[in-house]
Scaffold this motif. Structure first.
Motif, PDB file in Angstrom:
ATOM      1  N   LYS A 173       0.826  -1.208   0.000  1.00  0.00           N
ATOM      2  CA  LYS A 173       0.000   0.000   0.000  1.00  0.00           C
ATOM      3  C   LYS A 173       0.862   1.261   0.000  1.00  0.00           C
ATOM      4  N   ALA A 174       2.029   1.194   0.658  1.00  0.00           N
ATOM      5  CA  ALA A 174       2.915   2.358   0.678  1.00  0.00           C
ATOM      6  C   ALA A 174       3.436   2.661  -0.722  1.00  0.00           C
ATOM      7  N   LEU A 175       3.605   1.643  -1.543  1.00  0.00           N
ATOM      8  CA  LEU A 175       4.078   1.838  -2.913  1.00  0.00           C
ATOM      9  C   LEU A 175       3.016   2.473  -3.803  1.00  0.00           C
ATOM     10  N   ARG A 176       1.789   2.515  -3.361  1.00  0.00           N
ATOM     11  CA  ARG A 176       0.715   3.106  -4.168  1.00  0.00           C
ATOM     12  C   ARG A 176       0.681   4.626  -4.056  1.00  0.00           C
ATOM     13  N   GLY A 177       1.530   5.197  -3.228  1.00  0.00           N
ATOM     14  CA  GLY A 177       1.507   6.636  -3.005  1.00  0.00           C
ATOM     15  C   GLY A 177       1.959   7.417  -4.242  1.00  0.00           C
ATOM     16  N   ARG A 178       2.015   8.761  -4.091  1.00  0.00           N
ATOM     17  CA  ARG A 178       2.435   9.627  -5.203  1.00  0.00           C
ATOM     18  C   ARG A 178       3.897   9.370  -5.549  1.00  0.00           C
ATOM     19  N   VAL A 179       4.200   9.548  -6.812  1.00  0.00           N
ATOM     20  CA  VAL A 179       5.556   9.358  -7.292  1.00  0.00           C
ATOM     21  C   VAL A 179       6.137  10.746  -7.558  1.00  0.00           C
ATOM     22  N   ASP A 180       7.319  11.039  -6.985  1.00  0.00           N
ATOM     23  CA  ASP A 180       8.002  12.313  -7.252  1.00  0.00           C
ATOM     24  C   ASP A 180       8.765  12.198  -8.557  1.00  0.00           C
ATOM     25  N   PRO A 181       8.585  13.155  -9.470  1.00  0.00           N
ATOM     26  CA  PRO A 181       9.332  13.084 -10.747  1.00  0.00           C
ATOM     27  C   PRO A 181      10.791  13.491 -10.609  1.00  0.00           C
TER      28      PRO A 181
END
Length: 138
Positions: free
Chosen positions: A130-138
């Motif tokens: 679930k933690a991997l589903r968070g926002r991705v920083d570019p």
């Protein structure tokens, strides 16, 4: 003809009243013409049941038992009146026999150490997923 509930418990025929009526629902001409459905009535208070079984039956939270202590069973599953009559008697027998069975006490159990470990590992894996589903920083 009496109803044999167990080896040492028999209900007299006069304690059970049965009334034939027309069945409800689909079924064509036979349903509209022939009274094949059976209403079985059994008064718990006026029965010859032992006091303990009588009290357990009255304490049941069952829709088939009225507030007055009368068991009402509707049997309309079969096409013939005799089959429905036998079905209603069988269902009354099962109801009384179910109350006669002693309630086994529950043995408290605990999860094993390995089961606790597996549960915690599974929780960690789900949390990481679930933690991997968070926002991705570019």
């Amino acid at each position: 003809m009496s109803l044999q509930v167990s080896r040492n418990l028999t209900l007299a025929e006069h304690e059970i009243t049965m009334h034939a009526m027309r069945a409800r629902g689909a079924g064509g001409q036979n349903v509209n013409k022939v009274a094949t459905a059976i209403h079985l009535r059994f008064d718990i208070h006026a029965s010859s049941l032992p006091e303990g079984i009588r009290e357990k039956l009255l304490a049941l939270n069952d829709d088939r038992i009225s507030r007055e202590g009368v068991v009402v069973i509707r049997a309309q599953q079969y096409r013939t009146q005799q089959q429905n009559r036998d079905d209603a008697r069988q269902r009354l027998k099962q109801l009384i026999a179910g109350v006669m069975q002693p309630v086994r006490p529950r043995k408290p159990t605990r999860p094993s150490r390995s089961a606790k470990r597996r549960r915690l590992e599974h929780k960690k894996q789900r949390g990481q997923r679930k933690a991997l589903r968070g926002r991705v920083d570019p």
